[in-house]
Every structure is written in structure tokens, then in C-alpha cells.
Design a protein around this motif. Structure first.
Motif, PDB file in Angstrom:
ATOM      1  N   PRO A  47       0.866  -1.121  -0.081  1.00 36.44           N
ATOM      2  CA  PRO A  47      -0.126  -0.289  -0.048  1.00 36.44           C
ATOM      3  C   PRO A  47       0.793   1.349  -0.252  1.00 36.44           C
ATOM      4  O   PRO A  47       1.832   1.392   0.672  1.00 36.44           O
ATOM      5  CB  PRO A  47      -0.663  -0.058   1.215  1.00 36.44           C
ATOM      6  CG  PRO A  47      -0.943  -1.700   1.706  1.00 36.44           C
ATOM      7  CD  PRO A  47       0.446  -2.315   1.153  1.00 36.44           C
ATOM      8  N   ASP A  48       0.235   2.450  -0.770  1.00 38.59           N
ATOM      9  CA  ASP A  48       1.090   3.604  -0.724  1.00 38.59           C
ATOM     10  C   ASP A  48       2.471   3.837  -1.095  1.00 38.59           C
ATOM     11  O   ASP A  48       3.354   4.465  -0.590  1.00 38.59           O
ATOM     12  CB  ASP A  48       0.777   4.455   0.805  1.00 38.59           C
ATOM     13  CG  ASP A  48      -0.592   4.277   1.081  1.00 38.59           C
ATOM     14  OD1 ASP A  48      -1.481   4.595   0.288  1.00 38.59           O
ATOM     15  OD2 ASP A  48      -0.857   3.963   2.301  1.00 38.59           O
ATOM     16  N   SER A  49       2.957   2.613  -1.945  1.00 35.18           N
ATOM     17  CA  SER A  49       4.325   2.442  -2.307  1.00 35.18           C
ATOM     18  C   SER A  49       4.600   3.178  -3.867  1.00 35.18           C
ATOM     19  O   SER A  49       5.973   3.149  -4.206  1.00 35.18           O
ATOM     20  CB  SER A  49       4.794   1.132  -2.243  1.00 35.18           C
ATOM     21  OG  SER A  49       4.156   0.193  -3.119  1.00 35.18           O
ATOM     22  N   ALA A  50       3.465   3.631  -4.536  1.00 36.09           N
ATOM     23  CA  ALA A  50       3.710   3.932  -5.929  1.00 36.09           C
ATOM     24  C   ALA A  50       3.722   5.490  -6.040  1.00 36.09           C
ATOM     25  O   ALA A  50       3.052   5.991  -5.373  1.00 36.09           O
ATOM     26  CB  ALA A  50       2.555   3.362  -6.648  1.00 36.09           C
ATOM     27  N   SER A  51       4.365   5.707  -6.996  1.00 36.67           N
ATOM     28  CA  SER A  51       4.164   7.169  -7.313  1.00 36.67           C
ATOM     29  C   SER A  51       4.789   7.327  -8.980  1.00 36.67           C
ATOM     30  O   SER A  51       5.324   6.644  -9.414  1.00 36.67           O
ATOM     31  CB  SER A  51       5.327   7.954  -6.456  1.00 36.67           C
ATOM     32  OG  SER A  51       6.732   7.557  -6.907  1.00 36.67           O
ATOM     33  N   GLY A  52       4.385   8.839  -9.274  1.00 36.34           N
ATOM     34  CA  GLY A  52       4.724   8.815 -10.893  1.00 36.34           C
ATOM     35  C   GLY A  52       4.050   7.883 -11.641  1.00 36.34           C
ATOM     36  O   GLY A  52       4.458   7.738 -12.702  1.00 36.34           O
ATOM     37  N   GLY A  53       2.799   7.237 -11.318  1.00 32.36           N
ATOM     38  CA  GLY A  53       2.104   6.440 -12.383  1.00 32.36           C
ATOM     39  C   GLY A  53       2.625   5.103 -12.419  1.00 32.36           C
ATOM     40  O   GLY A  53       2.278   4.208 -13.397  1.00 32.36           O
ATOM     41  N   ARG A  54       3.505   4.849 -11.484  1.00 30.68           N
ATOM     42  CA  ARG A  54       4.154   3.499 -11.533  1.00 30.68           C
ATOM     43  C   ARG A  54       3.259   2.494 -10.757  1.00 30.68           C
ATOM     44  O   ARG A  54       2.179   2.842 -10.060  1.00 30.68           O
ATOM     45  CB  ARG A  54       5.486   3.398 -10.781  1.00 30.68           C
ATOM     46  CG  ARG A  54       6.481   4.194 -11.494  1.00 30.68           C
ATOM     47  CD  ARG A  54       7.649   4.171 -10.717  1.00 30.68           C
ATOM     48  NE  ARG A  54       8.703   5.210 -11.624  1.00 30.68           N
ATOM     49  CZ  ARG A  54       9.049   6.176 -11.235  1.00 30.68           C
ATOM     50  NH1 ARG A  54       8.134   6.705 -10.077  1.00 30.68           N
ATOM     51  NH2 ARG A  54       9.869   7.078 -11.726  1.00 30.68           N
ATOM     52  N   LYS A  55       3.422   1.194 -10.709  1.00 32.69           N
ATOM     53  CA  LYS A  55       2.706   0.075  -9.716  1.00 32.69           C
ATOM     54  C   LYS A  55       3.175   0.040  -8.416  1.00 32.69           C
ATOM     55  O   LYS A  55       4.360   0.396  -8.313  1.00 32.69           O
ATOM     56  CB  LYS A  55       2.809  -1.199 -10.581  1.00 32.69           C
ATOM     57  CG  LYS A  55       2.544  -1.339 -12.004  1.00 32.69           C
ATOM     58  CD  LYS A  55       2.940  -2.792 -12.770  1.00 32.69           C
ATOM     59  CE  LYS A  55       2.702  -2.750 -14.115  1.00 32.69           C
ATOM     60  NZ  LYS A  55       3.286  -4.139 -14.680  1.00 32.69           N
ATOM     61  N   PRO A  56       2.284  -0.278  -7.633  1.00 28.63           N
ATOM     62  CA  PRO A  56       2.882  -0.586  -6.257  1.00 28.63           C
ATOM     63  C   PRO A  56       4.039  -1.548  -6.227  1.00 28.63           C
ATOM     64  O   PRO A  56       4.072  -2.463  -7.022  1.00 28.63           O
ATOM     65  CB  PRO A  56       1.421  -1.230  -5.493  1.00 28.63           C
ATOM     66  CG  PRO A  56       0.333  -0.700  -6.185  1.00 28.63           C
ATOM     67  CD  PRO A  56       1.008  -0.652  -7.614  1.00 28.63           C
ATOM     68  N   LEU A  57       4.838  -1.453  -5.232  1.00 29.97           N
ATOM     69  CA  LEU A  57       5.777  -2.448  -5.009  1.00 29.97           C
ATOM     70  C   LEU A  57       5.237  -4.073  -4.920  1.00 29.97           C
ATOM     71  O   LEU A  57       4.286  -4.022  -4.127  1.00 29.97           O
ATOM     72  CB  LEU A  57       6.733  -2.204  -3.763  1.00 29.97           C
ATOM     73  CG  LEU A  57       7.594  -0.750  -3.900  1.00 29.97           C
ATOM     74  CD1 LEU A  57       8.183  -0.685  -2.365  1.00 29.97           C
ATOM     75  CD2 LEU A  57       8.885  -1.024  -4.842  1.00 29.97           C
ATOM     76  N   PRO A  58       5.906  -5.034  -5.537  1.00 27.62           N
ATOM     77  CA  PRO A  58       5.233  -6.311  -5.408  1.00 27.62           C
ATOM     78  C   PRO A  58       5.654  -7.095  -4.046  1.00 27.62           C
ATOM     79  O   PRO A  58       6.644  -7.868  -4.048  1.00 27.62           O
ATOM     80  CB  PRO A  58       5.916  -6.782  -6.679  1.00 27.62           C
ATOM     81  CG  PRO A  58       7.223  -6.260  -6.771  1.00 27.62           C
ATOM     82  CD  PRO A  58       7.126  -4.925  -6.363  1.00 27.62           C
ATOM     83  N   GLY A  59       4.427  -6.950  -3.154  1.00 22.91           N
ATOM     84  CA  GLY A  59       4.729  -7.572  -1.686  1.00 22.91           C
ATOM     85  C   GLY A  59       4.334  -9.226  -2.188  1.00 22.91           C
ATOM     86  O   GLY A  59       3.679  -9.672  -3.199  1.00 22.91           O
ATOM     87  N   GLU A  60       4.785 -10.041  -1.329  1.00 21.58           N
ATOM     88  CA  GLU A  60       4.205 -11.490  -1.317  1.00 21.58           C
ATOM     89  C   GLU A  60       4.190 -12.013   0.129  1.00 21.58           C
ATOM     90  O   GLU A  60       4.727 -11.589   1.171  1.00 21.58           O
ATOM     91  CB  GLU A  60       5.497 -12.431  -1.918  1.00 21.58           C
ATOM     92  CG  GLU A  60       5.850 -11.938  -3.328  1.00 21.58           C
ATOM     93  CD  GLU A  60       4.969 -12.508  -4.354  1.00 21.58           C
ATOM     94  OE1 GLU A  60       4.023 -13.473  -3.949  1.00 21.58           O
ATOM     95  OE2 GLU A  60       5.048 -12.184  -5.493  1.00 21.58           O
ATOM     96  N   HIS A  61       3.248 -12.955   0.138  1.00 23.59           N
ATOM     97  CA  HIS A  61       3.111 -13.661   1.579  1.00 23.59           C
ATOM     98  C   HIS A  61       4.188 -14.327   1.978  1.00 23.59           C
ATOM     99  O   HIS A  61       4.457 -14.461   3.168  1.00 23.59           O
ATOM    100  CB  HIS A  61       1.811 -14.795   1.385  1.00 23.59           C
ATOM    101  CG  HIS A  61       1.504 -15.634   2.490  1.00 23.59           C
ATOM    102  ND1 HIS A  61       2.223 -16.626   2.902  1.00 23.59           N
ATOM    103  CD2 HIS A  61       0.637 -15.211   3.435  1.00 23.59           C
ATOM    104  CE1 HIS A  61       1.689 -17.217   4.170  1.00 23.59           C
ATOM    105  NE2 HIS A  61       0.676 -16.310   4.311  1.00 23.59           N
TER     106      HIS A  61
END
Length: 544
Positions: A47-61
Motif C-alpha cells: 500500500p501507498d508505495s507507488a508514485s509517478g504513475g508506477r505500480k505498487p511494490l510487489p509484496g508476497e505472502h
């Protein structure tokens, strides 16, 4: 008119069952509690990790681990289309080449997962085997090999009783052995890779997995250990959902199972009550497949269902543990090891992998703030042992304390021999799996725990086809050849559940393929002899 099947749960088990059924022409509806599919295998955008039109950082379980014996999963993946891949999603798997063992105050040990071809790989093996840099006393290594031989010559019947009832710790006689024996052989591999505690885990299960991992290493034509070439949902789960939708599967996300309705007069499930948003409703079908995790399914079994199938009433005897992930997103690309790193003496049983080393076709600039260069993905397998900074178990720490503790345990084992691999300034941000529910003043909860194959637990594990005529089970607690809480066992359980439905429908051909775990043929005569001795009440022969 095709028969309707309702599948409860949209994780690997549920999606595997949906695929097998839809490919055979059944009308399939899947109900999943979360808003996304994939269960424990899903990716989780930070959550809240994207900026400049990019995708959020890819987290995993947690990171995905695909050893060579995942034959059911591989077969399923090959049938999921993906771009121009000849073998579908399966071609998104990349083979790891080395595994590293890191210990505090000692040089890391690496060894190849294939027949060595290069001089430096032979040097690694020389250091491990001849120089014995693991420092395991040779007498203890021979003792361990003898215990593995003992298992390999035991018949299935003896394994399912005697071996299932003894813990791995007691079977390998860890008490009184060296710290190195315990770290590497008695505890290390089982704890770090599959979150199994040697002190309580069934020796039957642990030994079976040990044998499979060793066979993978000894058969260089197999991919001993592979991981995906991108975020799990992007390169596996999302294409899978698209393929199943194309087959006609209807998915209902955000839909929780409230209860089963059981008709005692017919001995059948007559419906399932579902809550989706503010609406509660009943779904009906010809067959029902429960792909719910064991801790959830145990609460849904009614007394009447337990009377019809006593095995369902014993599900609450099965235990669960914790194995969850934390990720550090880095501003530099670190290529320390092309595969998993086992921190064999870490209090929290940490295992890690630098994911970006395998994501050759993924542009990391698409994610976060544009600074992403590396991803250190870590699994925490021991949540009960005190750490080194705060003297607390992981389950008693705040999220910030977990982050600091994990970082300390890793850097003390990687930065301790002269080379600094990781520094605090390398970290852009970090992400703890949200399945760890930490609330002030309350005990920490794990909303998605993992089944533990404890000693003596086999007797409580049901078959995929229940004694309720139209209820089938497709989860990792079902009795399978894989016999471990993994994606592979969930997939195999799903195939067994579908075969049960096909059997009730009178199918003789076109059943789902089931794979056996392979063992060296040289031991087959010894197992046959042991089967006779077991039936006669005689102990197992000692061949050494």
C-alpha cells in the motif's frame, strides 16, 4: 446438462480443482473470501508505495519454492496459456543453481544444485565434503546417513504407523549431538524450507521430503529448485484466473463461507450459506469441493456432518504453525547467491532469496518510486524463539521490531567475514505480510497459518472424497502422496477430489493423473521384506 460444482476457496487447491473440472465440462462456481485469488500463493501490492504513475511494490505472502517433486503443480502450470510460452506458465519457472548456508561468524557455504561443470563448483563441493566446512563430525554424518537408509528400507505400513508416531528429532537422535548436526541435519533444512519443527514433526513426513530433495540433487537433469520469473500473481495467478474464466468458471471474490447445510435424511450437503458484502445467501450445487484451510474447515463441520464422516470431526486435532514473509526493497542489485540462502543458526529460522536475480523480463522501474533495484524476500519460519535484539519471539514483537530483528539476524550472518553485503542505506522500504495481524494490547494473530505434520497426525487426516456423498476436500491437510503443507499437496488433493466426483458420475476414463513420490528402486526388495516382517509383528532389519 452439465453438473454444477461449487468450490469453496480460491487458493491453489480451489483453482486446481476448478481447472480439472472445467476442462471436463462441469459448471464451476468458486467462492473466495479475499478480493483476489491465489490464497497463500498470491502477490500482495504494498500500500501507498507507488508514485509517478508506477505500480505498487510487489509484496508476497512469502517466496515461492518449486522443488523437482512438484509434479502435479508443474502439470497444471503447463496447461495455463502464457504469451508465446510453449509450456504455458511452467516456462516462467527459472532454475536456481546454488544454495547457500550462512552462519554467524563463519564463512558462507555454497554448493551447486547440478552436476558441477565449472572449477569453482568443484571447489565448493571439495570445501563442503572433503574439508567439511560445515564442521559436522564425520561419525554423525555417517549416523545420519544410516537413519536415512533405515527409512528408505521401511515399508509403507511401518512408515504410516511407527515412523509417523515418532518425531524427527527423536528419530535422528538429535539429543547429545553436535550443534552443527542439529543446525544442518536435524533442524536446519526442515525448519528453514518448510517451517517444520523437528521436535514435534512426524519423522515420516520429514524423511520423505529429505529423500525427495536429495534425489533432486542427485539427478542433475531435474530442476532441483526453481522460482518464478516475476511477481507470483503477474506470472502465474492472473493468467490462471484468465484461463479459467475462459473455460467458463465463475469467480465470486469477497465471499465468505458461513455454514454448511446438511440434510440428515439424504446424507448430503443441501447448500452452503455465503456472505458477500452486505448480502447473505445460499448456494446449491450437485457437488461441493471445500478448499478451505484446515483451521477454517474444522469450524464449519457440524455435529451431523461429523457423525456421517467421523474423519471430519477430527480436523480440530490437526495443528497449524506460522511461516510468513517480510521483504526489503533495495536501491541496489545484490547478486550474492543464485538461489536460496539458509540462515541455519538464525533464531527465527530465516530463509531468503534475491528475487530480482530471476526477474530478467521484469522492468523494476515500473514499480514503486523508480529507485527499485533489488528485492530481498525472506521467510520467517520460527515465531516462538526469542530473537537477538529484544529477547522476544517474533509473535510478541511489533512490526517495526520484527523488521529490525530480521535485518539484524541476516546481516550478522552475511556481513560477518569482511565483506559488507547489506547496509541500512540500501533499503528503500520494507513490507511485512499483512496476514500477521498486530494490534496494540492484543496477542498477534496469523490469519493464514500453515498445517503442521506433527507426530501421530496422519490418523486425523481425511481422504479427499468424504463419506458425505457430495462433499469433497481439496486442501493440503488431505492425505496425499506429497504429504506436506505445500502448493503441491493442495494441487494433488484437488485432483483426488475431482477424481472422487468423476467416480460418483461413473467416469472410467479421463481421470486426473496422480504422481507417486519416486524412491530409488534399489531399496524396493528391502521394503518388500519389511512389509512381510511388519505383518508378522517383527522389527525392521538393520542393514548397517
Amino acid at each position: 446438462m452439465s453438473k454444477k460444482v461449487v468450490i469453496l476457496g480460491g487458493g491453489v487447491g480451489g483453482m486446481s480443482a476448478a481447472q480439472e473440472l472445467a476442462e471436463r465440462g462441469f459448471d464451476v462456481e468458486v467462492y473466495e473470501r479475499l478480493e483476489v485469488l491465489g490464497g497463500k500463493a498470491r502477490s500482495i501490492p504494498v500500500p501507498d508505495s507507488a508514485s509517478g504513475g508506477r505500480k505498487p511494490l510487489p509484496g508476497e505472502h512469502g517466496f515461492r519454492f518449486f522443488p523437482s517433486f512438484y509434479k502435479h503443480t508443474f502439470d497444471t502450470m503447463k496447461r495455463i496459456p502464457y504469451g508465446t510460452n510453449r509450456r504455458g506458465v511452467y516456462d516462467n519457472l527459472i532454475e536456481t543453481t546454488h544454495v547457500m548456508a550462512a552462519r554467524e561468524g563463519m564463512t558462507e557455504i555454497s554448493f551447486p544444485l547440478y552436476l558441477p561443470e565449472r572449477l569453482d563448483d568443484w571447489e565448493m563441493l571439495y570445501r563442503l565434503i572433503v574439508k567439511n566446512e560445515a564442521n559436522i563430525p564425520r561419525s554423525e554424518m555417517l549416523f545420519f546417513a544410516r537413519k536415512v537408509l533405515q527409512f528408505l528400507t521401511a515399508c509403507t505400513e511401518r512408515r504410516n504407523t511407527d515412523y509417523d508416531d515418532i518425531t524427527w528429532w527423536d528419530f535422528v537422535e538429535a539429543d547429545g549431538k553436535s550443534k552443527e548436526y542439529v543446525d544442518f541435519l536435524a533442524v536446519g533444512l526442515t525448519r528453514d524450507l518448510v517451517a517444520m519443527q523437528a521436535e514435534i514433526s512426524s519423522s515420516r513426513t520429514v524423511a520423505r521430503i529429505y529423500v525427495q530433495l536429495m534425489l533432486g540433487i542427485l539427478q542433475p537433469w531435474l530442476h532441483v529448485d526453481s522460482i518464478l520469473n516475476g511477481p507470483t500473481s503477474r506470472v502465474w495467478i492472473d493468467p490462471w484466473e484468465a484461463y479459467l474464466t475462459q473455460l467458463g468458471v465463475n469467480f465470486h471474490t469477497g465471499a465468505s463461507v458461513d455454514s454448511f447445510e446438511f440434510d440428515a435424511s439424504s446424507g448430503r450437503i443441501s447448500g452452503v450459506n455465503i456472505t458477500q458484502g452486505s448480502e447473505t445467501f445460499k448456494v446449491e450445487a450437485d457437488y461441493y469441493v471445500s478448499a478451505l484451510p484446515v483451521e477454517v474447515m474444522a469450524r464449519k463441520v457440524t455435529p451431523q456432518m461429523g457423525q456421517k464422516d467421523p474423519m471430519l470431526a477430527t480436523l480440530d486435532q490437526l495443528q497449524t504453525g506460522w511461516m510468513n514473509g517480510i521483504l526489503f526493497f533495495l536501491n541496489k542489485n545484490i547478486s550474492l547467491n543464485h538461489g536460496h540462502i539458509l540462515y541455519v543458526d538464525s533464531p527465527w529460522a530465516l530463509t531468503s532469496i534475491f528475487s530480482q536475480s530471476f526477474w530478467e523480463d521484469i522492468d523494476l522501474d515500473e514499480y514503486g518510486n523508480g529507485e527499485l533495484e533489488g528485492i530481498l524476500s525472506i521467510c520467517i519460519s520460527d515465531w516462538n524463539t526469542p530473537g537477538v535484539l529484544y529477547g522476544k519471539a517474533a509473535r510478541d514483537c511489533s512490526a517495526e521490531e520484527i523488521k529490525e530483528e530480521v535485518w539484524a539476524q541476516i546481516t550478522r550472518r552475511l556481513n560477518d567475514t569482511g565483506t559488507i553485503y547489506l547496509e541500512p542505506g540500501d533499503v528503500i522500504t520494507w513490507f511485512l505480510s499483512p496476514t500477521i495481524d498486530i494490534q496494540p494490547g492484543e496477542p498477534t494473530k496469523n490469519t493464514e497459518p500453515l498445517l503442521l505434520n506433527t507426530a501421530g497426525s496422519l490418523r486425523y487426516r481425511p481422504e479427499a472424497a468424504s463419506q458425505i456423498e457430495n462433499l469433497f476436500l481439496a486442501s493440503d491437510y488431505v492425505r496425499t502422496n506429497t504429504d506436506l503443507a505445500t502448493m503441491e499437496s493442495a494441487n494433488e488433493a484437488a485432483r483426488r477430489a475431482v477424481n472422487g466426483i468423476l467416480g460418483r458420475e461413473g467416469w472410467m476414463l479421463g481421470l486426473c493423473r496422480l504422481y507417486e513420490l519416486e524412491e530409488p528402486l534399489i531399496f524396493k526388495p528391502a521394503r518388500a521384506i519389511d512389509r512381510l516382517r511388519f505383518k508378522m509383528g517383527l522389527p525392521q532389519l538393520d542393514y548397517l
